[in-house]
Structure formats: C-alpha cells, structure tokens
Design an enzyme around this catalytic site. Sequence first.
Site, mmCIF file in Angstrom:
data_model
loop_
_atom_site.group_PDB
_atom_site.id
_atom_site.type_symbol
_atom_site.label_atom_id
_atom_site.label_comp_id
_atom_site.label_asym_id
_atom_site.label_seq_id
_atom_site.Cartn_x
_atom_site.Cartn_y
_atom_site.Cartn_z
ATOM 1 N N ASP A 1 -8.714 6.497 -12.226
ATOM 2 C CA ASP A 1 -7.808 6.892 -11.288
ATOM 3 C C ASP A 1 -7.544 8.438 -11.080
ATOM 4 O OD1 ASP A 1 -5.084 6.226 -9.552
ATOM 5 O OD2 ASP A 1 -5.042 4.683 -11.091
ATOM 6 N N ASP B 1 -5.263 7.821 -5.887
ATOM 7 C CA ASP B 1 -4.006 7.590 -5.653
ATOM 8 C C ASP B 1 -3.535 8.077 -4.356
ATOM 9 O OD1 ASP B 1 -1.410 6.353 -7.176
ATOM 10 O OD2 ASP B 1 -0.944 8.504 -6.871
ATOM 11 N N GLU C 1 -6.253 4.566 -2.149
ATOM 12 C CA GLU C 1 -5.167 4.017 -1.948
ATOM 13 C C GLU C 1 -4.637 4.550 -0.660
ATOM 14 O OE1 GLU C 1 -0.876 2.774 -4.060
ATOM 15 O OE2 GLU C 1 -1.587 4.881 -4.362
ATOM 16 N N HIS D 1 -0.700 -3.011 -10.459
ATOM 17 C CA HIS D 1 0.362 -2.470 -11.144
ATOM 18 C C HIS D 1 1.751 -2.176 -10.450
ATOM 19 C CE1 HIS D 1 -1.396 1.204 -9.498
ATOM 20 N NE2 HIS D 1 -0.361 1.852 -10.119
ATOM 21 N N ASP D 2 1.454 -2.154 -9.009
ATOM 22 C CA ASP D 2 2.646 -1.901 -8.275
ATOM 23 C C ASP D 2 3.463 -3.063 -7.798
ATOM 24 O OD1 ASP D 2 2.597 0.956 -8.774
ATOM 25 O OD2 ASP D 2 1.031 1.209 -7.191
#
Length: 554
Positions: free
Chosen positions: A100, A201, A257, A330-331
């Site tokens: 990430d 990210d 992302e 995870h969000d």
Amino acid sequence: MNNDAKWWKEAVVYQIYPKSFKDSNGDGIGDLPGIVEKLDYLHELGVDVLWLSPIYKSPNDDNGYDISDYQDIMDDFGTMEDFEHLLSEAHDKGMKIIMDLVVNHTSDEHSWFMESRKPQENEYSDFYIWKEGKNGNAPNNWGSWFGGSAWEYDESKKSYYLHIFSKKQPDLNWKNAEVREKIYSMMRWWLDKGVDGFRMDVISLISKTDDFSDGKVDEGIYGDLAPFCINGPHVHEYLKEMNEKVLSRYDIMTVGETTGVTVEEAKKYSGKNEDELNMVFQFEHMELGNGKYGKWNDSPIKLSQLKEIFDKWQNGLADTSWNTLFWSNHDQPRAVSRFGNDGKYWRESAKMLATCLHMMRGTPFIYQGEEIGMTNAGFESLDDYRDIESINAFHELVDELGISKEKMMLYLKKISRDNARTPMQWDASEGAGFTEGNPWININCNYHVINAQKQINDEDSIFNYYRKLIKLRHEKPAIVYGKFQMLIKESEELFVYERSYEETVLTVICNFTDKNIPCELLREREDVLISNYSNRAVKELRPYEAIVYERKCR
Ligand code: GLC
Ligand code: CA
C-alpha cells in the site's frame, strides 16, 4: 494469440489487513510472522497476488494509513527481516506481494512534517500545504473527510496545514518537486527489495487546485473540498512522471485508489499508452445509496442501478483500459451482509456474489475473510468501535447534526469500516485462531459457525467455491478477456450477463433475491461451468442462485 495479455490481468488479488489477519505472539495484533504462517492457506485458495494494507511505522491514528517512516516496519507487525522473510516465502510459493503506497499524506509524526512545522526555513518547509488563516479563522471552510475542519493551526509555524483526513494526516505538497523525488526514491527502494507493485492510496487527491475558495455547504457548517482536490489539475502529469521515473522500469502491478473517478478520468489513469497506472478502483457501486449524510444512512439500493454502474464500467473501459472488481475492502462493510443475505441464505448468497463478480472482466480483489463469508461485526456499543472515521462521524452526526444515537448506531452497524476489520476467523477455538491474547478489536461472535478450518475440508463451503472460481479464471481466457454484455437490464431481481471470447460464450445468471425467480434464459442442455446449487435449475432460479453456462458457437 492475445496481444493485450498481461499477468496482472490474469491474476486474482487477495487483500490482507495485517492488523486483523493472524497474531503470532499473543499481543492481540496481527503481524508479519502471522501472515507467513498462513501462506499455505492462501496458496491453497489459489490467489496470485497479496496486497498488504500498510505495514510501515505509524502512530496508528488511522491504522497505518498515517505513516511516520516509509522505510521501516510498524513495531506491532515485526521487523524488516520479518518482511523480507515473508516476501521470499511468498515468492517461493509463486505469489507476489504489492504494498500500500500512502503518499497523499504522511503522519504528523513523520520527520518531514516535524521539520516542516519549524518556524525556521528549512529543506522541508514547503513539503506540506501551509496557508495563512483569514481573520483568525482557517483559510477556508473545507471540511475534513474524518470530521471537523480540514485545516489545523500549527502554533510553532503560526500557519494552517491542510489535512483531508485526520489532523494527524497532513497532506503532502506534490507541487514541490523535492517531495516527488523523495517519494520516487522510496518507491524504488521497495521495488529493488523485490516487491511486485503498489496499491496507491487516494492517489486521485494528490493534486490540489490553486483555488482555495470556500466549498459548497450541504449539511452542517463545513464546505465540500472534493471539487478542489479530486482529479486535480496536475494529477496525470505527476503520475506520468512517476511512471517514467519509477514504474515503467519494473515488471509490476499498479492499482490506484481513485476516489471520485469517472470513466473518462479512469481512461487517463489507466489508458492504452500505459503511461500512468495499470488499473484503478472506482467506487460508484460502493457509493450507491449515499444520502444527505454521505455514506451514513440505511436506504436500500436498487439492483437495476447497481447493474447500470457495472455495465457502464465494464463497457466504458473495454477498449482502452482495465477494470478492478471488488465487493469489499477494509473501508467497506462485509459484502455478504451488504449485498447478500447473512442469515438464512448466507452460504448461497456469498457464493452468488462471488460468481457475479469473478465472472466479470477485470482483476478481482478478495478482501480477507470474504472467501469464508465473514459477516458484519454487529457491534452494539460505540465503545466496541475502533475506527477514527466511525467514531468522529458518530459525534458529528449526533452532537452537531442532531441525529438520534439509536439511528447512528444502526448506520454504524450497517456501514462502518470496522465491520470488515474484525479478526480473521481461523477456527472455533477461543480467539478464533487469530490470537491467544486479547484482540485489539472484538472478534465477531459467529466465529464458531463461520471459520476457515470448518470450510477447508467441506466440499460445499464458500472457501472451496472461491477456489473453483479462481481456478476457472486461470483456465478460461473467456473469463479474463471476454467481451461483456449485460442482459435483461431492467430486472430488479436478476443480474445477467454474457462474456464472449473467440468461439466461447459464457452466460452468467445471478438471483439477488431470497425468492424463486423465473428466467427464460435457463437452459437444460448447456454445460454448467459452475453453480452454487447442486442440482440444476429448470424454469426458475432459487434464492440467491448463481449459474454459469458455457457454450461454443462457430
Ligand atoms: C484510503 C484508505 C483508508 C484511509 C484513507 C486515508 O481511503 O483506504 O483506509 O483511511 O485512504 O489514508
Ligand atoms: Ca502480534
């Protein structure tokens, strides 16, 4: 011969949220040696790439998405040797690892920020986005996505810094070429270590406009910063530069992302020239149903709208770009709780959702626990929540906007990020096989029923169904490269599409309801490639049934 073939198009990615994956030393926090212990499990599942949510040094204001040292490992997770061991073990088993990359912001405890906030001019003074206040107030009305103002006053520098996320996550100033060079050299350092790529990210936020005027106020007192920060004026220029200087020099996989991305923008991020990224995450299917308080609401979504979004992205990127496929991360809450049925039809609906997604065109991402049908956390008390976004939102909506506590607890139960952050359920022992200590966040109380151990040897389990889907993707080019066509678009019950490649046609039929639904496309004579019911549907689909036919035509 397929000229567009690429390994990352044929791969299935598995996302690991290290904090909740496997604790090896009993401190209640997942760690790198824990991941090593589970590599055989992942290998058996058949995934090709592991994406690790951040494992770098971090004070953990946002569970590692606030990094204080990009070239070191978080103490909770282990050491650099542990990481190198994990990387080589994964490689030995034929799995790749992508990291990430969180470079829209750092932690306020990063040395760059500590230097930057000093009143004396220095090399880092301009590394972040500093602005003077206006008449003793913040520079403008922008609201942080984690609540409150997006500006924080710094006493020592006597100036405000921008933070789209928490005030412990100051935004980097990408306009500064020095910042960019530092990031590129850090990226090279990881790639030279042998990592296989990056998930980037909120990469669509790195370029801000020069216009720092007030944003539109919808609800509450803060203005919307999105139009000033999403897909900003220089974002493509920066990514082209990053590609030229770093990415293009390695055989890696990159996925951005890209919050707020449109099809047109996605084509720029991940276009035919391959001069930025391989693919991006779009969030329209995740944001469907957002209302006046953003994601905090409980309105149902319409299947026709969900399909419209997939149809648009599948076809929109068909000729020039590549899709990502995901139901959760995870969000987001757990997929089976959100789009399926985590009660009576838990098993059927988890498999149906997997079929629907994995048969589409793009690279599928499985979020840890999804492959065993893990469900939402079901926390009853605010004290059980750990996520900064959820806790801040509770206070903002209840204390400032007047929503009742009960209502907000329902919203959290439905949509909070902690729903997907509870520990991985490995077995039915105390601690769910995740830890021998006290877990950092409660384990979902259904771990006796839903756990990996129970499913590995059960032919009919969700786990083994995922294995089959992954295997099929590796065997059938039609699943990877086939053309996508949505059928019976107007249906509010069925999600149906075709994939065609050379002489192969796949028909995918999924029932998104708990009812029997008639369907004229059901065929008795065609080969069933995969289905979540053991006997064949004839005239109607049973609750949450999924069926894929394969036919050859010449
Ligand atoms: C991304 C991450 C999320 C994090 C945020 C700020 O959206 O996925 O977990 O809170 O960026 O880094
Ligand atoms: Ca641990």
